[in-house]
Design a protein around this motif. Structure first.
Motif, PDB file in Angstrom:
ATOM      1  N   GLY C 375       0.811  -1.215   0.000  1.00 55.69           N
ATOM      2  CA  GLY C 375       0.000   0.000   0.000  1.00 55.69           C
ATOM      3  C   GLY C 375       0.842   1.262   0.000  1.00 55.69           C
ATOM      4  N   VAL C 376       0.176   2.393   0.146  1.00 55.30           N
ATOM      5  CA  VAL C 376       0.843   3.705   0.152  1.00 55.30           C
ATOM      6  C   VAL C 376       0.417   4.409   1.437  1.00 55.30           C
ATOM      7  N   PRO C 377       1.366   5.022   2.155  1.00 54.79           N
ATOM      8  CA  PRO C 377       0.958   5.751   3.379  1.00 54.79           C
ATOM      9  C   PRO C 377      -0.041   6.862   3.035  1.00 54.79           C
ATOM     10  N   LYS C 378      -0.994   7.068   3.958  1.00 50.05           N
ATOM     11  CA  LYS C 378      -2.066   8.044   3.745  1.00 50.05           C
ATOM     12  C   LYS C 378      -1.554   9.426   3.331  1.00 50.05           C
ATOM     13  N   GLU C 379      -0.476   9.862   4.004  1.00 47.60           N
ATOM     14  CA  GLU C 379      -0.014  11.229   3.754  1.00 47.60           C
ATOM     15  C   GLU C 379       0.575  11.386   2.348  1.00 47.60           C
ATOM     16  N   ASP C 380       0.816  10.241   1.659  1.00 47.43           N
ATOM     17  CA  ASP C 380       1.390  10.331   0.324  1.00 47.43           C
ATOM     18  C   ASP C 380       0.347  10.271  -0.779  1.00 47.43           C
ATOM     19  N   TYR C 381      -0.936  10.089  -0.400  1.00 45.70           N
ATOM     20  CA  TYR C 381      -1.984   9.923  -1.414  1.00 45.70           C
ATOM     21  C   TYR C 381      -1.983  11.045  -2.435  1.00 45.70           C
ATOM     22  N   GLU C 382      -1.844  12.299  -1.940  1.00 46.30           N
ATOM     23  CA  GLU C 382      -1.877  13.435  -2.851  1.00 46.30           C
ATOM     24  C   GLU C 382      -0.654  13.422  -3.761  1.00 46.30           C
TER      25      GLU C 382
END
Lengths: 258, 112, 441
Positions: C375-382
């Protein structure tokens, strides 16, 4: 009747709208959400209706001086809350407390002034001939009082931050002094403080009855014939609030809030 | 702190009342409000004495006993009695009026 | 000063209220003063009439004279003997007889009265006339407040009119805000206002100027990137051929060449991605849109990429509505799906699971690609949607070749199709879940 209604309602509305206007402007300057104001007005209005409905019972308390005691307590509470507001606006971490104090302050002011308005207007509802003039006069008084509140709000808001805060505090300091003076007045009337001869009489200079006297009364609790205790406590409360205000302004200027 | 400052003043006032010894000796005067008029409209009270005014409002509408000269202001709801303490006063005439019906409710205290 | 409209309303209303109410009060004061004088004059006249109409000098109490209940009179001799009075008058002196032509206010018979005292010098007697004060003022008040009432009632009406007038006046501003707000991120066409008011013309001109400069810059960038990528294609192909030839030579170790091969591979990948990024420019896109069946498209891509999944022992499934279709560009949508599926495959470990879902609800057609990867850490979504951004940069854990353009291209295609992209953690598989919502077909 009409002019009389104007003066009575103006005096009550002006005091509440001045407090509300200054507190809203200070909220705006300190980026406090103004949502407290509507709730405070509603709650204050509701409390005023209840107080007015039970005024006869409250008056009869404590050998007929219940009204004076309740009013004195309200004045002291408002004074304490103004003190708290002036203190809490010095630091970001106290802003929530300041908002709560503003809420309480407006609730009590509306309760106090609103109940008087309700009692006054309600008394005329059974006298059809006078009811219309009283309603017209009351609307005029309320309109003038609210308009002044609006101007005070936009005036303070339009000032740069530090000057806005200073002028807001300036108004609050004198309102606080007025609250203490009126509390003493109530205790005097209830004979809970022994009456003395007034230490001066400025009624020749500015009569309490005149329009100027009424405005001075609403803004700083003007009293033409005060007694010594009143003058001492009035001065002390102004000095105390002023001391807190200067402290807050200094802290703010050091950039704690900017 | 709020409560304390109040009860302190309260206590102070009470002590003063007791110390002056006038608590029980206070003369009582009755004033009646009927049809927005004061009865009596002219009341004479003794000089340099604290007196207790019992103001009985027999009207259905409220009235505010007010006097700038006496520094008193008290709302008296309809069909009820209010208590106002005045004095001790110097010799003179102290007008009072009903703030809600000032055209008719007029009166004065004569201090002799 | 949060809202210009509320500020203008309150400031205007407060001004109107103050000015009109204060002038009304001034008017009230002078008219009540006039009324007062008028009533006093009437009392005076009444006393004078009595003096001339009645000449009694002896008491005549048996003859009561009737008057209206709101007025009374008394006639007194100089030595305080009542000569005559009206039926409703007191039988005692109403006021002290000291000065002639004087007004006094007294309480009598449950009312307050305005009295006038007149000395009749010819017959040496006093005439007192009186009138009820409450009636007098209620009459005056009724008249004056009837005149004032419209002014008071006018204020709320003024408030409503001002509210709408300000709203009307602020319409161009609202229109401008709406146009700017509705602009898609890549729409750089000028703002057009009907009848631009003077106050806004500078703002509109400057904004349009800025937009056009931005548009030029954008086109330049696009062209530069496309040209550069295009120009790089040929030398990269040449490099690949050279590399192939080099491998054939026996004296070169394969291991030494691998980084070189990877490098060229990566360069080629970047160039291809850049080219596909700029192939889909939004302006012409919607004109060529056609109905595309997402399910069939996904099926096709999964079949094509099958070897990739097999190589990592990954389990891939496709579920959903077989008839799900959207309006769009088939090639662009294929690129979108390919990128999402490839990403899932590339960044998930061996033996992981990948699920593609195509479904339709009331408002949207949804495409979801989920995996059981890290997955991808939440803060990196943008940020993963930005160009050339990779999680952890070049230290990317997967060791895969990538340039950080894949999701940027996906986002670009999503924007072109006026769709929405939402990144989250997959509830089903625990890895990344990319959800694309197309507007309902």
């Amino acid at each position: 009747m009409l002019i009389n209604a104007v003066i009575i309602i103006l005096r009550e509305v002006l005091e509440a709208s001045l407090i509300l206007g200054v507190l809203l402007a200070l909220s705006q300057h300190n980026q406090i959400s103004k949502s407290w104001s509507l709730k405070a007005l509603l709650l204050g209005g509701l409390a005023a209706v209840m107080y007015a409905a039970n005024l006869a019972m409250i008056s009869a308390l404590h050998e007929g001086v219940g009204q004076e005691i309740v009013n004195a307590v309200l004045y002291v509470f408002i004074f304490t809350l103004i003190l708290a507001i002036v203190y809490c606006l010095r630091d970001k971490q106290y802003l929530k407390l300041a908002a709560a104090a503003m809420f309480g302050c407006v609730v009590l002011a509306v309760l106090r002034e609103g109940s008087e308005i309700i009692v006054y207007i309600h008394g005329f509802s059974t006298i059809p001939d006078l009811f219309t003039p009283v309603l017209v006069g009351s609307s005029i008084g309320a309109g003038i009082g609210l308009s002044i509140g609006v101007f005070v709000y936009y005036l303070i808001v339009s000032l740069p931050f530090i000057y806005g805060v200073i002028s807001g505090f300036f108004v609050l300091v004198f309102i606080a002094g007025g609250m203490v003076s009126q509390a003493i007045q109530m205790l005097l009337q209830a004979d809970l403080i022994s009456s003395e001869l007034p230490i001066w009489d400025t009624s020749q200079l500015v009569s309490e009855q005149s329009i100027v006297g009424q405005i001075l009364f609403a803004m700083m609790g003007y009293e033409a014939t005060p007694i010594l205790l009143q003058v001492v406590l009035y001065t002390a409360s102004i000095l105390l609030t002023g001391f807190f205000a200067i402290g807050s302004i200094k802290r703010t200027q050091q950039g704690n809030l900017l | 702190m709020k409560k304390n400052s109040f009860s302190y003043t309260y206590l102070l006032g009470f002590l003063l009342v007791v110390l002056t010894g006038s608590a029980f000796a206070t003369p009582v005067f009755n004033i009646e409000i009927r049809n927005h008029l004061f009865y009596p409209a002219e009341l004479t009270i003794p000089v340099d004495t604290k007196v207790k005014l019992l103001i009985n409002n027999t009207d259905t509408s409220a009235e505010e006993f007010e006097s700038y000269e006496l520094n008193r202001e008290k709302v008296i709801p309809g069909k009820s009695t209010g208590v106002v303490f005045i004095g001790p006063l110097k010799k003179g005439v102290y007008p009072f009026f009903g703030e809600f019906f000032p055209k008719t409710a007029q009166g004065s205290i004569h201090v002799d | 000063m949060k809202s210009i409209r509320i500020y203008l309303l309150l400031a205007l209303l407060a001004t109107i209220t103050l000015v009109s109410f204060l002038s009304v009060l001034q008017g009230y004061r002078s008219s009540t003063q006039k009324v007062d004088e008028l009533f006093d004059q009437r009392l005076k006249n009444l006393a004078n009439i009595i003096v001339h109409a009645n000449h009694d000098t002896k008491p005549r109490q048996e003859r009561m004279i009737n008057t209206k209940p709101s007025v009374f009179f008394q006639i007194w001799s100089d030595n305080n003997v009542l000569l005559a009075r009206s039926g409703n008058a007191p039988s005692t002196l109403a006021v002290d007889l000291q000065d002639t032509e004087q007004f006094h206010d007294i309480n009598f018979n449950q009312y307050r009265w305005r009295t006038f005292v007149l000395k009749d010098n010819s017959l040496n007697r006093w005439v007192i006339t009186a009138e009820r004060i409450d009636l007098r003022y209620s009459l005056a008040d009724t008249i004056v407040s009837a005149a004032i009432k419209p002014t008071v009632l006018a204020i709320p009406i003024a408030a409503i009119i001002i509210w709408f007038a300000i709203g009307f006046g602020l319409r161009p501003l609202k229109q401008l805000a709406r146009q700017l707000n509705n602009k898609r991120a890549d729409d750089l066409t000028p703002v057009v206002l009907k009848d631009t008011p003077e106050e806004l013309s500078q703002l509109v001109t400057t904004t349009n100027d800025l937009l056009s400069r931005l548009n030029d810059a954008f086109i330049r960038e696009q062209q530069f990137a496309a040209d550069a990528a295009h120009e790089l294609r040929t030398p990269i192909s040449a490099l690949k051929v050279q590399m192939h030839n080099l491998k054939q030579q026996a004296n070169v170790q394969d291991a030494e060449l691998t980084p070189l091969v990877d490098g060229i591979e990566r360069m080629g990948h970047v160039v291809e991605q850049i080219l596909s990024l700029y192939r889909n420019s939004p302006d012409q896109a919607s004109k060529t849109f056609q109905a595309v069946n997402l399910y069939t498209l996904a099926q096709k891509i999964l079949a094509e990429q099958y070897t990739q999944f097999e190589g990592k022992n990954q389990c891939v499934s496709l579920i959903g509505d077989k008839s799900c279709g959207v309006e769009g560009d088939e090639f662009a949508l294929k690129t979108l799906l390919l990128n999402l599926i490839n990403n899932a495959a590339k960044y998930s470990p061996d033996k992981s699971e990948i699920q593609v879902t195509v479904e339709q609800n009331k408002r949207h057609v949804c495409l979801m690609v989920e995996d059981s990867g890290p997955g991808v850490p939440k803060e990196d979504y943008e940020r993963v949607l930005e160009r050339f951004y990779r999680v952890d940069g070049d230290q990317h854990g997967s060791g895969e070749i990538g340039c950080g353009l894949g999701l940027a291209i996906v986002k670009h295609i999503v924007t072109v199709h006026d769709a929405k992209i939402i990144l989250s953690q997959s509830e089903l598989l625990g890895g990344l879940c990319v959800r694309v919502e197309f507007k309902g077909a």
